[in-house]
Design a protein around this motif. Sequence first.
Motif, PDB file in Angstrom:
ATOM      1  N   GLY A  12      38.180  20.428   5.010  1.00 52.36           N
ATOM      2  CA  GLY A  12      38.616  20.006   6.221  1.00 52.36           C
ATOM      3  C   GLY A  12      38.827  20.927   7.328  1.00 52.36           C
ATOM      4  N   LEU A  35      25.685  29.611  13.223  1.00 57.34           N
ATOM      5  CA  LEU A  35      24.335  30.109  12.300  1.00 57.34           C
ATOM      6  C   LEU A  35      23.650  28.827  12.300  1.00 57.34           C
ATOM      7  CD1 LEU A  35      26.001  31.764   9.233  1.00 57.34           C
ATOM      8  CD2 LEU A  35      24.391  32.741  10.859  1.00 57.34           C
ATOM      9  N   ARG A  36      24.006  27.570  12.179  1.00 56.48           N
ATOM     10  CA  ARG A  36      23.031  26.555  12.534  1.00 56.48           C
ATOM     11  C   ARG A  36      22.371  26.219  13.867  1.00 56.48           C
ATOM     12  NH1 ARG A  36      26.925  24.726   8.843  1.00 56.48           N
ATOM     13  NH2 ARG A  36      28.385  23.957  10.318  1.00 56.48           N
ATOM     14  N   TYR A  52      19.435  31.345   3.100  1.00 55.12           N
ATOM     15  CA  TYR A  52      20.839  31.576   2.536  1.00 55.12           C
ATOM     16  C   TYR A  52      21.570  30.211   2.739  1.00 55.12           C
ATOM     17  CZ  TYR A  52      20.035  36.619   2.878  1.00 55.12           C
ATOM     18  OH  TYR A  52      19.473  38.017   2.314  1.00 55.12           O
ATOM     19  N   LEU A  58      25.953  32.794   0.706  1.00 57.60           N
ATOM     20  CA  LEU A  58      26.600  33.426   2.030  1.00 57.60           C
ATOM     21  C   LEU A  58      25.282  34.524   2.655  1.00 57.60           C
ATOM     22  CD1 LEU A  58      30.084  34.654   0.918  1.00 57.60           C
ATOM     23  CD2 LEU A  58      29.234  32.683   1.980  1.00 57.60           C
ATOM     24  N   VAL A  59      25.530  34.291   4.018  1.00 54.09           N
ATOM     25  CA  VAL A  59      24.565  35.050   4.850  1.00 54.09           C
ATOM     26  C   VAL A  59      24.966  36.434   4.901  1.00 54.09           C
ATOM     27  CG1 VAL A  59      23.903  35.562   7.257  1.00 54.09           C
ATOM     28  CG2 VAL A  59      24.159  33.201   6.321  1.00 54.09           C
ATOM     29  N   VAL A  64      26.784  38.354   9.685  1.00 53.36           N
ATOM     30  CA  VAL A  64      28.110  37.328  10.285  1.00 53.36           C
ATOM     31  C   VAL A  64      28.965  38.428  11.210  1.00 53.36           C
ATOM     32  CG1 VAL A  64      29.605  35.674   9.677  1.00 53.36           C
ATOM     33  CG2 VAL A  64      27.464  36.218   8.325  1.00 53.36           C
ATOM     34  N   PHE A  86      35.483  32.134   8.653  1.00 50.33           N
ATOM     35  CA  PHE A  86      35.220  33.750   8.805  1.00 50.33           C
ATOM     36  C   PHE A  86      36.652  34.252   8.775  1.00 50.33           C
ATOM     37  CE2 PHE A  86      35.284  37.737  10.574  1.00 50.33           C
ATOM     38  CZ  PHE A  86      33.990  38.514  10.063  1.00 50.33           C
ATOM     39  N   THR A 131      32.082  15.207  13.175  1.00 49.53           N
ATOM     40  CA  THR A 131      31.857  14.857  11.598  1.00 49.53           C
ATOM     41  C   THR A 131      32.491  13.648  11.166  1.00 49.53           C
ATOM     42  OG1 THR A 131      31.974  17.360  11.544  1.00 49.53           O
ATOM     43  CG2 THR A 131      32.446  16.397   9.519  1.00 49.53           C
ATOM     44  N   TYR A 132      31.626  13.141  10.476  1.00 53.14           N
ATOM     45  CA  TYR A 132      32.253  11.731   9.760  1.00 53.14           C
ATOM     46  C   TYR A 132      32.004  11.484   8.201  1.00 53.14           C
ATOM     47  CZ  TYR A 132      31.520  10.974  14.704  1.00 53.14           C
ATOM     48  OH  TYR A 132      31.696  10.926  16.285  1.00 53.14           O
ATOM     49  N   THR A 193      45.702  11.844   4.827  1.00 51.59           N
ATOM     50  CA  THR A 193      44.698  11.364   5.719  1.00 51.59           C
ATOM     51  C   THR A 193      44.652  12.742   6.852  1.00 51.59           C
ATOM     52  OG1 THR A 193      46.708  11.102   7.438  1.00 51.59           O
ATOM     53  CG2 THR A 193      45.803   9.262   6.097  1.00 51.59           C
TER      54      THR A 193
HETATM   55  P1  AP5 Z   1      30.261  26.239   7.048  1.00 51.93           P
HETATM   56  O1  AP5 Z   1      29.722  25.629   8.178  1.00 51.93           O
HETATM   57  O2  AP5 Z   1      31.338  27.232   7.443  1.00 51.93           O
HETATM   58  O3  AP5 Z   1      30.580  25.398   5.824  1.00 51.93           O
HETATM   59  P2  AP5 Z   1      31.624  25.266   4.815  1.00 51.93           P
HETATM   60  O4  AP5 Z   1      32.862  26.403   4.980  1.00 51.93           O
HETATM   61  O5  AP5 Z   1      31.215  25.114   3.480  1.00 51.93           O
HETATM   62  O6  AP5 Z   1      32.610  24.185   5.300  1.00 51.93           O
HETATM   63  P3  AP5 Z   1      32.152  22.834   5.665  1.00 51.93           P
HETATM   64  O7  AP5 Z   1      31.791  22.878   7.137  1.00 51.93           O
HETATM   65  O8  AP5 Z   1      31.405  22.307   4.747  1.00 51.93           O
HETATM   66  O9  AP5 Z   1      33.623  22.021   5.519  1.00 51.93           O
HETATM   67  P4  AP5 Z   1      34.771  21.918   6.289  1.00 51.93           P
HETATM   68  O10 AP5 Z   1      36.139  22.531   5.385  1.00 51.93           O
HETATM   69  O11 AP5 Z   1      34.812  22.520   7.808  1.00 51.93           O
HETATM   70  O12 AP5 Z   1      35.098  20.441   6.228  1.00 51.93           O
HETATM   71  P5  AP5 Z   1      34.984  19.288   7.354  1.00 51.93           P
HETATM   72  O13 AP5 Z   1      36.050  19.219   8.302  1.00 51.93           O
HETATM   73  O14 AP5 Z   1      33.586  19.287   7.687  1.00 51.93           O
HETATM   74  O15 AP5 Z   1      29.179  27.366   6.482  1.00 51.93           O
HETATM   75  C1  AP5 Z   1      27.824  27.027   6.045  1.00 51.93           C
HETATM   76  C2  AP5 Z   1      27.096  27.969   5.596  1.00 51.93           C
HETATM   77  O16 AP5 Z   1      26.839  28.832   6.416  1.00 51.93           O
HETATM   78  C3  AP5 Z   1      27.634  28.794   4.416  1.00 51.93           C
HETATM   79  O17 AP5 Z   1      27.306  28.036   3.003  1.00 51.93           O
HETATM   80  C4  AP5 Z   1      26.905  30.017   4.423  1.00 51.93           C
HETATM   81  O18 AP5 Z   1      25.660  30.273   4.229  1.00 51.93           O
HETATM   82  C5  AP5 Z   1      27.043  30.370   6.016  1.00 51.93           C
HETATM   83  N1  AP5 Z   1      28.016  31.216   6.490  1.00 51.93           N
HETATM   84  C6  AP5 Z   1      29.169  30.599   7.442  1.00 51.93           C
HETATM   85  N2  AP5 Z   1      30.046  31.501   7.602  1.00 51.93           N
HETATM   86  C7  AP5 Z   1      29.634  32.603   6.905  1.00 51.93           C
HETATM   87  C8  AP5 Z   1      30.446  33.622   6.639  1.00 51.93           C
HETATM   88  N3  AP5 Z   1      31.552  34.271   6.993  1.00 51.93           N
HETATM   89  N4  AP5 Z   1      29.781  34.709   5.813  1.00 51.93           N
HETATM   90  C9  AP5 Z   1      28.613  34.399   5.384  1.00 51.93           C
HETATM   91  N5  AP5 Z   1      27.850  33.302   5.385  1.00 51.93           N
HETATM   92  C10 AP5 Z   1      28.260  32.157   6.111  1.00 51.93           C
HETATM   93  O19 AP5 Z   1      35.188  18.027   6.249  1.00 51.93           O
HETATM   94  C11 AP5 Z   1      34.378  17.642   5.473  1.00 51.93           C
HETATM   95  C12 AP5 Z   1      34.349  15.917   5.210  1.00 51.93           C
HETATM   96  O20 AP5 Z   1      35.778  15.480   4.807  1.00 51.93           O
HETATM   97  C13 AP5 Z   1      34.019  15.198   6.820  1.00 51.93           C
HETATM   98  O21 AP5 Z   1      32.945  14.092   6.428  1.00 51.93           O
HETATM   99  C14 AP5 Z   1      35.336  14.959   7.100  1.00 51.93           C
HETATM  100  O22 AP5 Z   1      35.075  13.832   8.055  1.00 51.93           O
HETATM  101  C15 AP5 Z   1      36.032  14.653   5.823  1.00 51.93           C
HETATM  102  N6  AP5 Z   1      37.484  14.711   5.989  1.00 51.93           N
HETATM  103  C16 AP5 Z   1      38.003  15.815   6.662  1.00 51.93           C
HETATM  104  N7  AP5 Z   1      39.476  15.704   6.320  1.00 51.93           N
HETATM  105  C17 AP5 Z   1      39.676  14.384   5.541  1.00 51.93           C
HETATM  106  C18 AP5 Z   1      40.766  13.846   5.104  1.00 51.93           C
HETATM  107  N8  AP5 Z   1      42.111  14.276   5.216  1.00 51.93           N
HETATM  108  N9  AP5 Z   1      40.553  12.812   4.410  1.00 51.93           N
HETATM  109  C19 AP5 Z   1      39.405  12.232   4.141  1.00 51.93           C
HETATM  110  N10 AP5 Z   1      38.188  12.883   4.758  1.00 51.93           N
HETATM  111  C20 AP5 Z   1      38.283  14.018   5.417  1.00 51.93           C
END
Ligand code: AP5
Length: 207
Positions: A12, A35-36, A52, A58-59, A64, A86, A131-132, A193
């Motif tokens: 989250g 990165l995306r 990656y 991880l990149v 990064v 990060f 995000t949903y 929540t």
């Molecule tokens: P990145 O985009 O950073 O992905 P992540 O850390 O894996 O995090 P997410 O975006 O998947 O999750 P989040 O914690 O932000 O959760 P969210 O709020 O979306 O990185 C992707 C890739 O990029 C990495 O794998 C790597 O390859 C590369 N990368 C990025 N940074 C890097 C670095 N520093 N070094 C090297 N490589 C790097 O929530 C998730 C879901 O849950 C959503 O559907 C949301 O609606 C839901 N949700 C949120 N809160 C709640 C709640 N309280 N109750 C119910 N549902 C909820």
Amino acid sequence: MKLIFLGPPGAGKGTQAQKLMTELNIPQISTGDILRKAIREETPTGLVAKGYIDRGELVPDEVVIAIVRDRLQEKDCENGYILDGFPRTVPQAEVLDTIVSIDAVVDFELPNEEIINRLSGRRVCPKCNSTYHVSRLESEDCPACGEKVIQRKDDMPETVLNRLQVYEKQTAPLIAYYKEKGALRVVDCLGLTVEDVYAEVKKVLGI
Ligand code: AP5
């Protein structure tokens, strides 16, 4: 305020960063989003990063770190920022220590079972980045901007499992790293929540 949001994939971080950036009027710097975007635009960085990210790895640190170093020099970072995703390795954290002094690190904790549920149902808007969870969407159109939402390639089940392993091995050591510095603030997100988590975030930050 200069903040780091730390935690496993899907905990989250991005959801909370979007709320707090609006309230504090500081940017969210998500290395994942940067990165995306680079991948979509097929920049040299994007071409390196794609494999990656698709594998859930991880990149490389140097790629990064260069991105963050440049981004922190932009004008909108003058009054603070939220680093979302990060640093993700100890070497990244060590370099960051040489660039800035961070005020606090929020560690979002969530068990793997709930992470898998959240990520397998996550849908994102490629246009406005909202995000949903699929269970709360009435159609495939983004409620915020109307674009068709998509599933991230790295949210496929096998890749999520790899991302969790990568997190444990390479990123979780940062919890001890920042605890030792006295900067760590833990938020246990299970059963909360989005609004409840946000209230906890503000509480641990004293705002
Ligand atoms: P990145 O985009 O950073 O992905 P992540 O850390 O894996 O995090 P997410 O975006 O998947 O999750 P989040 O914690 O932000 O959760 P969210 O709020 O979306 O990185 C992707 C890739 O990029 C990495 O794998 C790597 O390859 C590369 N990368 C990025 N940074 C890097 C670095 N520093 N070094 C090297 N490589 C790097 O929530 C998730 C879901 O849950 C959503 O559907 C949301 O609606 C839901 N949700 C949120 N809160 C709640 C709640 N309280 N109750 C119910 N549902 C909820």
